[in-house]
Scaffold this active site. Structure first.
Site, PDB file in Angstrom:
ATOM      1  N   GLU A 130       1.105  -8.413  -2.957  1.00 41.16           N
ATOM      2  CA  GLU A 130       2.456  -7.995  -2.555  1.00 41.16           C
ATOM      3  C   GLU A 130       2.507  -7.704  -1.060  1.00 41.16           C
ATOM      4  O   GLU A 130       3.479  -8.013  -0.371  1.00 41.16           O
ATOM      5  CB  GLU A 130       2.859  -6.728  -3.327  1.00 41.16           C
ATOM      6  CG  GLU A 130       3.144  -6.962  -4.781  1.00 41.16           C
ATOM      7  CD  GLU A 130       4.401  -7.788  -4.992  1.00 41.16           C
ATOM      8  OE1 GLU A 130       4.341  -9.012  -4.741  1.00 41.16           O
ATOM      9  OE2 GLU A 130       5.418  -7.233  -5.399  1.00 41.16           O
ATOM     10  N   THR A 182      11.802 -10.303   0.687  1.00 38.93           N
ATOM     11  CA  THR A 182      11.596  -8.859   0.517  1.00 38.93           C
ATOM     12  C   THR A 182      11.373  -8.190   1.868  1.00 38.93           C
ATOM     13  O   THR A 182      11.892  -7.106   2.140  1.00 38.93           O
ATOM     14  CB  THR A 182      10.382  -8.609  -0.410  1.00 38.93           C
ATOM     15  OG1 THR A 182      10.649  -9.224  -1.666  1.00 38.93           O
ATOM     16  CG2 THR A 182      10.150  -7.128  -0.633  1.00 38.93           C
TER      17      THR A 182
HETATM   18  N1  HSE Z   1      10.454  -2.037  -4.387  1.00 45.18           N
HETATM   19  C1  HSE Z   1      10.447  -3.303  -3.701  1.00 45.18           C
HETATM   20  C2  HSE Z   1      11.656  -3.345  -2.785  1.00 45.18           C
HETATM   21  C3  HSE Z   1      10.524  -4.407  -4.705  1.00 45.18           C
HETATM   22  O1  HSE Z   1      12.740  -3.010  -3.267  1.00 45.18           O
HETATM   23  O2  HSE Z   1      11.516  -3.673  -1.612  1.00 45.18           O
HETATM   24  C4  HSE Z   1      10.593  -5.767  -4.114  1.00 45.18           C
HETATM   25  O3  HSE Z   1      10.705  -6.714  -5.155  1.00 45.18           O
END
Ligand code: HSE
Length: 308
Positions: A130, A182
């Site tokens: 991630e 993201t």
């Molecule tokens: N918690 C993360 C965000 C998840 O909202 O940036 C990304 O899929």
């Protein structure tokens, strides 16, 4: 006897799940990535990507092989060579945890090959995947994909996750035909938030955990709100308000942004088909955007399908 190859499936997830920014996640039953790994000559890593979605085919850039390599390092098994095949089952950049599905799948497949049972270690390797994509080692998608059900990351540093089995519910997912990174969706968030927004989220999040524990579908829907990320991110998702309203009018119990978007999800007890249609039409008439949509339910998490 040492294992030579393993195959796993790893599912899509909805991170944040309303008020739980970077903490809550809901594992979906489908779609899934299928990832297989086989031992190869020392030091040699080969990646094959199949399926209709485009993802990097360079091992250091693909989250599945990247997470597998990080797990090899965490196990101090340096130099282990492998061939990995990733069959992508979901669109990257859509908000349903595509990078996390591959990260968890890659780490879990490698763990199966190495006989690693420690879920904390698998989670850590997956979270590194991630980090590769978003610049931050956030655990919400990977925790839900690995453990299944509803998860809350209560202490990321200590990798402390709570897991609750959700009640039966329908999950409608609408994916507008745009892509949101993201990394970009995180960059637009404020560094500081107002105290009343923080308090509101704290209250909603407490309600959500309690509703999950009581398996109260209506209450779960009613807590599906957020003041910390959705108000900023909805600018990246044209038509969000119109889609949300139409979903609620068609009978959804709650509607919110999936992860960092652009996917929008709705929860329902029934009428998922009608809600999906209403949301699709609302997006199209508000923005002219096309979309893909599907109905699913909460899922049990990534699984080792075969090992030999
Ligand atoms: N918690 C993360 C965000 C998840 O909202 O940036 C990304 O899929």
């Amino acid at each position: 006897m040492r294992s030579e190859k393993a195959m796993v499936t790893s599912p899509a997830t909805i991170a944040n799940f309303g008020p739980g920014f970077d903490s809550f996640g809901l594992c979906l039953d489908s779609p899934v990535d299928r990832i297989s790994v086989r031992r190869a000559a020392k030091g040699r890593v080969v990646l094959r990507v199949t399926g209709k979605y485009e993802v990097p085919s360079v091992p250091e850039e693909n989250t599945a092989s990247y997470a597998a390599m990080r797990l090899v390092e965490l196990c101090d098994d340096g130099g282990l060579g492998f061939t990995m095949t990733v069959r992508k089952g979901m669109k990257p950049g859509s908000g349903i945890g595509s990078s996390a599905a591959s990260s968890v799948g890659g780490a879990l497949a490698m763990a199966a090959l190495l006989g690693v049972k420690d879920k904390g270690m698998i989670l850590e390797a997956a979270a590194m995947g991630e980090e590769l994509i978003s610049g931050v080692r956030h655990y919400d998608n990977v925790a839900a994909a690995l453990h299944g059900g509803f998860t809350a990351v209560v202490d990321a540093e200590a990798r402390k996750i709570i897991k609750i089995k959700p009640p039966e519910l329908q999950v409608v997912v609408l994916m507008p035909d745009i892509s949101v990174k993201t990394r970009d969706a995180r960059a637009i968030l404020p560094k500081k938030v107002a105290i009343d927004d923080a308090v509101r989220n704290l209250s909603l999040a407490s309600g959500m955990v309690h509703a999950m524990m009581r398996r109260d579908v209506r209450a779960i829907g009613s807590y599906l709100e957020d003041r910390l990320s959705v108000p900023y991110r909805k600018k990246l998702v044209p038509g969000f308000d119109a889609v949300r309203e139409s979903g609620l009018e068609a009978g959804a119990l709650g509607v919110s942004l999936a992860g960092s978007g652009p996917a929008i999800f709705a929860l329902a007890e029934r009428d998922a088909g009608r809600i999906k249609l209403a949301m699709t039409r609302a997006l199209s008439s508000a923005t002219g955007l096309e979309s893909k949509s599907f109905v699913t339910k909460p899922g049990g998490g990534a699984r080792v399908e075969s090992i030999s």
